[in-house]
Design an enzyme around this catalytic site. Structure first.
Site, PDB file in Angstrom:
ATOM      1  N   GLU A 193       3.589  -5.328  -8.487  1.00 50.63           N
ATOM      2  CA  GLU A 193       4.422  -4.533  -9.389  1.00 50.63           C
ATOM      3  C   GLU A 193       5.653  -3.981  -8.677  1.00 50.63           C
ATOM      4  O   GLU A 193       6.747  -3.994  -9.235  1.00 50.63           O
ATOM      5  CB  GLU A 193       3.610  -3.366  -9.982  1.00 50.63           C
ATOM      6  CG  GLU A 193       2.433  -3.781 -10.836  1.00 50.63           C
ATOM      7  CD  GLU A 193       1.131  -3.935 -10.067  1.00 50.63           C
ATOM      8  OE1 GLU A 193       0.065  -3.866 -10.699  1.00 50.63           O
ATOM      9  OE2 GLU A 193       1.161  -4.117  -8.827  1.00 50.63           O
ATOM     10  N   HIS A 223       3.135  -4.323  -3.221  1.00 48.82           N
ATOM     11  CA  HIS A 223       2.263  -4.760  -4.311  1.00 48.82           C
ATOM     12  C   HIS A 223       3.090  -5.579  -5.297  1.00 48.82           C
ATOM     13  O   HIS A 223       4.318  -5.472  -5.343  1.00 48.82           O
ATOM     14  CB  HIS A 223       1.658  -3.558  -5.019  1.00 48.82           C
ATOM     15  CG  HIS A 223       0.656  -2.816  -4.198  1.00 48.82           C
ATOM     16  ND1 HIS A 223      -0.275  -1.966  -4.759  1.00 48.82           N
ATOM     17  CD2 HIS A 223       0.420  -2.788  -2.860  1.00 48.82           C
ATOM     18  CE1 HIS A 223      -1.032  -1.448  -3.815  1.00 48.82           C
ATOM     19  NE2 HIS A 223      -0.629  -1.922  -2.647  1.00 48.82           N
ATOM     20  N   CYS A 248       1.609   1.947  -7.952  1.00 46.74           N
ATOM     21  CA  CYS A 248       2.386   1.102  -8.861  1.00 46.74           C
ATOM     22  C   CYS A 248       2.604   1.778 -10.211  1.00 46.74           C
ATOM     23  O   CYS A 248       3.666   1.620 -10.824  1.00 46.74           O
ATOM     24  CB  CYS A 248       1.701  -0.245  -9.031  1.00 46.74           C
ATOM     25  SG  CYS A 248       1.706  -1.208  -7.494  1.00 46.74           S
ATOM     26  N   CYS A 308      -2.321   0.147  -9.718  1.00 45.36           N
ATOM     27  CA  CYS A 308      -2.918   1.173  -8.868  1.00 45.36           C
ATOM     28  C   CYS A 308      -2.083   2.448  -9.009  1.00 45.36           C
ATOM     29  O   CYS A 308      -1.015   2.431  -9.622  1.00 45.36           O
ATOM     30  CB  CYS A 308      -2.936   0.693  -7.413  1.00 45.36           C
ATOM     31  SG  CYS A 308      -1.309   0.714  -6.611  1.00 45.36           S
TER      32      CYS A 308
END
Length: 159
Positions: free
Chosen positions: A58, A56, A89, A86
């Site tokens: 992040e 992801h 993250c 999310c």
């Protein structure tokens, strides 16, 4: 959070997310890490580009920042991300010891675009055996050996 976010950094994360989509590289998520008022790392969603479900925006930014600073703790740093993190993250942000997280779009915006993390939050409220991905514990006493070794190890690095 006592400090004021740098909205130009947030705009940069949003622009990176948009470019990631328009370039065909990945999903609409990007992030950057700032330290002492300067951007030290950027990351975009690379899940499909790398076949890595943990890539992801992040997480890729956190990984790049840790490499840039040669540390696994990002105390003194801030995360600017195009969308509310999310659960994975957000947990990574806590583990990295970031000072603050600033985000643009909300989880409801992500859900509207087909990225709905609500089911994860529901799953986390269930007992491990009742989750859609069941988890069962075995060999607990044997598994404790690694923690016992950690406790007495003179070579450990606390985190």
């Amino acid at each position: 959070m006592n400090r004021q976010p740098n909205l130009d950094f947030l705009r940069r994360a949003i622009a990176l997310a948009t470019k990631n989509v328009t370039s065909g590289r990945g999903g609409p998520f990007a992030a950057l890490i700032a330290h002492d008022g300067k951007v030290i790392a950027e990351g975009v969603n690379m899940v499909t580009a790398t076949n890595d479900p943990t890539a992801h925006g992040e997480v890729t930014a956190i990984r790049a920042a840790c490499k840039a600073l040669n540390t696994f703790m990002l105390a003194g740093c801030e995360l600017y991300t195009s969308c509310e993190p999310c659960p994975m993250c957000l947990a990574a942000s806590h583990w990295a010891r970031l000072d603050a997280v600033y985000f643009g779009a909300g989880a409801e915006d992500a859900a509207r675009a087909g990225f709905d993390d609500a089911y994860l939050y529901e799953e986390f409220r269930k007992s491990p055996a009742d989750r859609s991905l069941p988890a069962k514990q075995f060999l607990r006493d044997e598994a404790w050996a690694s923690f016992a070794a950690w406790i007495v190890s003179p070579n450990k690095t606390e985190y």
